[in-house]
Scaffold this motif. Structure first.
Motif, PDB file in Angstrom:
ATOM      1  N   PRO A 176       0.510  -1.261  -0.076  1.00 29.15           N
ATOM      2  CA  PRO A 176       0.202  -0.002   0.172  1.00 29.15           C
ATOM      3  C   PRO A 176       1.076   1.250   0.296  1.00 29.15           C
ATOM      4  O   PRO A 176       2.011   1.276   0.368  1.00 29.15           O
ATOM      5  CB  PRO A 176      -0.902   0.095   1.325  1.00 29.15           C
ATOM      6  CG  PRO A 176       0.152  -1.055   1.619  1.00 29.15           C
ATOM      7  CD  PRO A 176       0.630  -1.494   1.312  1.00 29.15           C
ATOM      8  N   GLY A 177       0.178   2.497  -0.136  1.00 29.09           N
ATOM      9  CA  GLY A 177       1.033   3.436  -0.218  1.00 29.09           C
ATOM     10  C   GLY A 177      -0.145   4.837  -0.542  1.00 29.09           C
ATOM     11  O   GLY A 177      -1.169   4.676  -1.253  1.00 29.09           O
ATOM     12  N   GLY A 178       0.224   5.523  -0.080  1.00 31.76           N
ATOM     13  CA  GLY A 178      -0.492   7.068  -0.270  1.00 31.76           C
ATOM     14  C   GLY A 178      -2.449   7.084   0.441  1.00 31.76           C
ATOM     15  O   GLY A 178      -2.878   7.671  -0.250  1.00 31.76           O
ATOM     16  N   VAL A 179      -2.091   6.410   2.238  1.00 28.32           N
ATOM     17  CA  VAL A 179      -3.625   5.974   2.286  1.00 28.32           C
ATOM     18  C   VAL A 179      -3.527   7.125   3.358  1.00 28.32           C
ATOM     19  O   VAL A 179      -2.903   7.872   3.961  1.00 28.32           O
ATOM     20  CB  VAL A 179      -3.617   4.567   3.063  1.00 28.32           C
ATOM     21  CG1 VAL A 179      -4.974   4.700   4.323  1.00 28.32           C
ATOM     22  CG2 VAL A 179      -3.616   3.816   1.866  1.00 28.32           C
ATOM     23  N   VAL A 211       7.627  18.782  -1.908  1.00 28.68           N
ATOM     24  CA  VAL A 211       6.996  17.789  -3.105  1.00 28.68           C
ATOM     25  C   VAL A 211       6.065  16.796  -1.988  1.00 28.68           C
ATOM     26  O   VAL A 211       4.893  15.938  -2.761  1.00 28.68           O
ATOM     27  CB  VAL A 211       8.287  16.659  -2.857  1.00 28.68           C
ATOM     28  CG1 VAL A 211       7.672  15.559  -3.537  1.00 28.68           C
ATOM     29  CG2 VAL A 211       9.170  17.798  -4.040  1.00 28.68           C
ATOM     30  N   PHE A 212       5.892  16.139  -0.746  1.00 23.10           N
ATOM     31  CA  PHE A 212       5.718  14.856  -0.138  1.00 23.10           C
ATOM     32  C   PHE A 212       3.844  15.719   0.059  1.00 23.10           C
ATOM     33  O   PHE A 212       2.950  14.927   0.214  1.00 23.10           O
ATOM     34  CB  PHE A 212       5.796  14.730   1.187  1.00 23.10           C
ATOM     35  CG  PHE A 212       7.642  13.573   1.267  1.00 23.10           C
ATOM     36  CD1 PHE A 212       6.887  13.066   0.405  1.00 23.10           C
ATOM     37  CD2 PHE A 212       8.640  14.478   2.039  1.00 23.10           C
ATOM     38  CE1 PHE A 212       8.355  11.914   0.348  1.00 23.10           C
ATOM     39  CE2 PHE A 212       9.263  13.263   1.889  1.00 23.10           C
ATOM     40  CZ  PHE A 212       9.063  12.200   0.283  1.00 23.10           C
ATOM     41  N   ASP A 213       4.352  17.320   0.389  1.00 24.84           N
ATOM     42  CA  ASP A 213       2.551  17.772   0.834  1.00 24.84           C
ATOM     43  C   ASP A 213       1.868  18.273  -0.879  1.00 24.84           C
ATOM     44  O   ASP A 213       0.708  17.613  -0.449  1.00 24.84           O
ATOM     45  CB  ASP A 213       2.835  19.378   1.456  1.00 24.84           C
ATOM     46  CG  ASP A 213       3.755  19.435   2.626  1.00 24.84           C
ATOM     47  OD1 ASP A 213       3.193  18.829   3.057  1.00 24.84           O
ATOM     48  OD2 ASP A 213       3.520  20.344   2.714  1.00 24.84           O
ATOM     49  N   GLY A 214       1.999  18.137  -1.449  1.00 24.96           N
ATOM     50  CA  GLY A 214       1.780  18.015  -2.867  1.00 24.96           C
ATOM     51  C   GLY A 214       1.076  16.655  -3.299  1.00 24.96           C
ATOM     52  O   GLY A 214       0.139  16.173  -3.574  1.00 24.96           O
ATOM     53  N   LEU A 215       1.848  15.295  -3.196  1.00 23.31           N
ATOM     54  CA  LEU A 215       1.896  14.161  -2.983  1.00 23.31           C
ATOM     55  C   LEU A 215       0.222  13.838  -2.278  1.00 23.31           C
ATOM     56  O   LEU A 215      -0.524  12.869  -2.396  1.00 23.31           O
ATOM     57  CB  LEU A 215       2.987  12.837  -2.600  1.00 23.31           C
ATOM     58  CG  LEU A 215       4.026  13.301  -3.628  1.00 23.31           C
ATOM     59  CD1 LEU A 215       5.003  12.774  -3.022  1.00 23.31           C
ATOM     60  CD2 LEU A 215       3.253  12.555  -4.646  1.00 23.31           C
ATOM     61  N   LYS A 216       0.139  14.574  -1.000  1.00 23.74           N
ATOM     62  CA  LYS A 216      -0.745  14.104   0.198  1.00 23.74           C
ATOM     63  C   LYS A 216      -1.560  14.689  -0.065  1.00 23.74           C
ATOM     64  O   LYS A 216      -2.752  14.021  -0.116  1.00 23.74           O
ATOM     65  CB  LYS A 216      -0.368  14.725   2.017  1.00 23.74           C
ATOM     66  CG  LYS A 216       1.058  14.656   2.327  1.00 23.74           C
ATOM     67  CD  LYS A 216       1.241  14.812   3.382  1.00 23.74           C
ATOM     68  CE  LYS A 216       2.770  14.352   4.060  1.00 23.74           C
ATOM     69  NZ  LYS A 216       3.059  15.163   5.327  1.00 23.74           N
ATOM     70  N   SER A 217      -1.687  15.845  -0.970  1.00 21.12           N
ATOM     71  CA  SER A 217      -3.227  16.270  -1.456  1.00 21.12           C
ATOM     72  C   SER A 217      -3.420  15.792  -1.871  1.00 21.12           C
ATOM     73  O   SER A 217      -5.305  15.883  -2.591  1.00 21.12           O
ATOM     74  CB  SER A 217      -2.765  17.741  -1.731  1.00 21.12           C
ATOM     75  OG  SER A 217      -1.501  17.849  -3.392  1.00 21.12           O
ATOM     76  N   ALA A 218      -3.454  14.720  -2.989  1.00 21.73           N
ATOM     77  CA  ALA A 218      -3.977  13.811  -4.200  1.00 21.73           C
ATOM     78  C   ALA A 218      -4.196  12.677  -3.717  1.00 21.73           C
ATOM     79  O   ALA A 218      -4.836  11.701  -4.547  1.00 21.73           O
ATOM     80  CB  ALA A 218      -2.534  13.404  -5.387  1.00 21.73           C
ATOM     81  N   ARG A 219      -4.105  12.148  -2.608  1.00 25.45           N
ATOM     82  CA  ARG A 219      -4.171  10.981  -2.064  1.00 25.45           C
ATOM     83  C   ARG A 219      -5.940  10.231  -1.531  1.00 25.45           C
ATOM     84  O   ARG A 219      -6.354  11.346  -1.176  1.00 25.45           O
ATOM     85  CB  ARG A 219      -3.532  10.621  -0.672  1.00 25.45           C
ATOM     86  CG  ARG A 219      -2.673  10.210  -0.639  1.00 25.45           C
ATOM     87  CD  ARG A 219      -1.740  10.339   0.950  1.00 25.45           C
ATOM     88  NE  ARG A 219      -0.361  10.178   0.607  1.00 25.45           N
ATOM     89  CZ  ARG A 219       0.780  10.408   1.806  1.00 25.45           C
ATOM     90  NH1 ARG A 219       0.248  10.522   2.763  1.00 25.45           N
ATOM     91  NH2 ARG A 219       1.873   9.817   1.988  1.00 25.45           N
ATOM     92  N   LEU A 220      -6.193   9.636  -1.995  1.00 27.15           N
ATOM     93  CA  LEU A 220      -7.255   8.877  -2.370  1.00 27.15           C
ATOM     94  C   LEU A 220      -7.823   7.710  -1.987  1.00 27.15           C
ATOM     95  O   LEU A 220      -9.165   7.742  -1.564  1.00 27.15           O
ATOM     96  CB  LEU A 220      -7.779   8.688  -3.783  1.00 27.15           C
ATOM     97  CG  LEU A 220      -7.609   9.696  -4.545  1.00 27.15           C
ATOM     98  CD1 LEU A 220      -7.843   9.526  -6.710  1.00 27.15           C
ATOM     99  CD2 LEU A 220      -8.809  10.851  -4.174  1.00 27.15           C
TER     100      LEU A 220
END
Length: 276
Positions: A176-179, A211-220
């Protein structure tokens, strides 16, 4: 006879969601956690045994398995889910904390697996599902210790799968990832806050965190999404080794596994090595 699953780390996150799902699907669940006295929900389900298991306490592992077998008669699936992540610049993380990272994420999995294998061999069947991470496939800055532990878990699981196939025992890895609905990110942030800061890294850390903050906003994805993949891995009857559990990490997994080394490294450096 109902099937039984033993899951480690069921107090939060993937483990808790998996315990709920398996129980709702009619399975017996041995829901293990470090502090079962604090559990208020799972204890009220007739087909769930809530019991203490700390992967760093060998005695608690043996007791949980013994009591689970006494209650339900057998164990069909083991889900090694318990784990945590260290976050921060490697230089700031103590040796003791890195040792603990491996004690939980790697040696704890090995110890629980070793303890349940005699039962699986006796019944000539069993499924072991190890919860890895996207960080066990590709690496990320500020997560060096966590990535190292998950890379070790992936190597252990793959090699073990060849051995245990001879015993009709299947090993699987869920990545898993991006949860969003897990407190892993919070725990990682707490770890980073405890680490001593080194001014030389400040510009890099600021860029990487952006960069991580941007990734967090896209987590679904949610913990429930991961639980469904765990359930599929436990019940699909296949010998499939790896399951990518969330779509958020699929592009990075493909980059690691389906492109050349040169192209992969160039891609990762452009994305995760922000210039100060």
């Amino acid at each position: 006879m109902k099937k039984t699953v033993l899951i480690t780390g069921t107090s939060t996150g993937f483990g808790r969601a998996a315990a709920r799902l398996f129980a709702s699907e009619g399975w017996n669940v041995i829901a293990t956690m470090r502090s079962p006295d604090a559990e208020k929900e799972l204890v009220h389900r007739d087909n769930v045994l809530v019991i203490r298991l700390d992967v760093q306490d060998h005695g608690s592992i043996d007791r949980a398995i013994s009591e689970g077998l006494a209650r339900f008669g057998r164990i069909d699936v083991l889900i090694n889910n318990a784990g945590f992540g260290l976050h921060g610049v490697f230089e700031t993380i103590s040796r003791e904390r890195i040792q603990e990272q491996f004690d939980v994420n790697v040696f704890g999995v090995m110890d629980v697996t070793r303890a349940v294998l005699p039962h699986f061999r006796k019944q000539k069947a069993g499924v072991i599902i190890n919860v890895s991470s996207g960080a066990g496939v590709f690496t990320l800055p500020l997560l060096s210790a966590y990535c190292a532990s998950k890379f070790a878990l992936e190597g252990f699981s793959e090699a073990l799968s060849y051995e245990l196939a001879s015993q009709n025992i299947v090993v699987k890895i869920v990545e898993p990832g991006g949860v969003t609905s897990t407190d892993f990110v919070k725990r990682s942030g707490d770890e980073a806050a405890r680490n001593a800061s080194i001014a030389d890294y400040a510009p890099f850390i600021a860029g990487a965190n952006a960069v991580f903050d941007g990734l967090k906003s896209a987590r679904l994805a949610s913990s429930e999404d991961v639980a469904r993949v765990l359930f599929r891995a436990a019940t699909d009857g296949s010998d499939q080794l790896r399951y990518v559990a969330t779509e958020d990490i699929a592009p990075l997994v493909r980059a690691r596994r389906e492109t050349s080394e040169k192209d992969y490294i160039a891609f990762m450096r452009s994305r995760f090595m922000p210039r100060p």
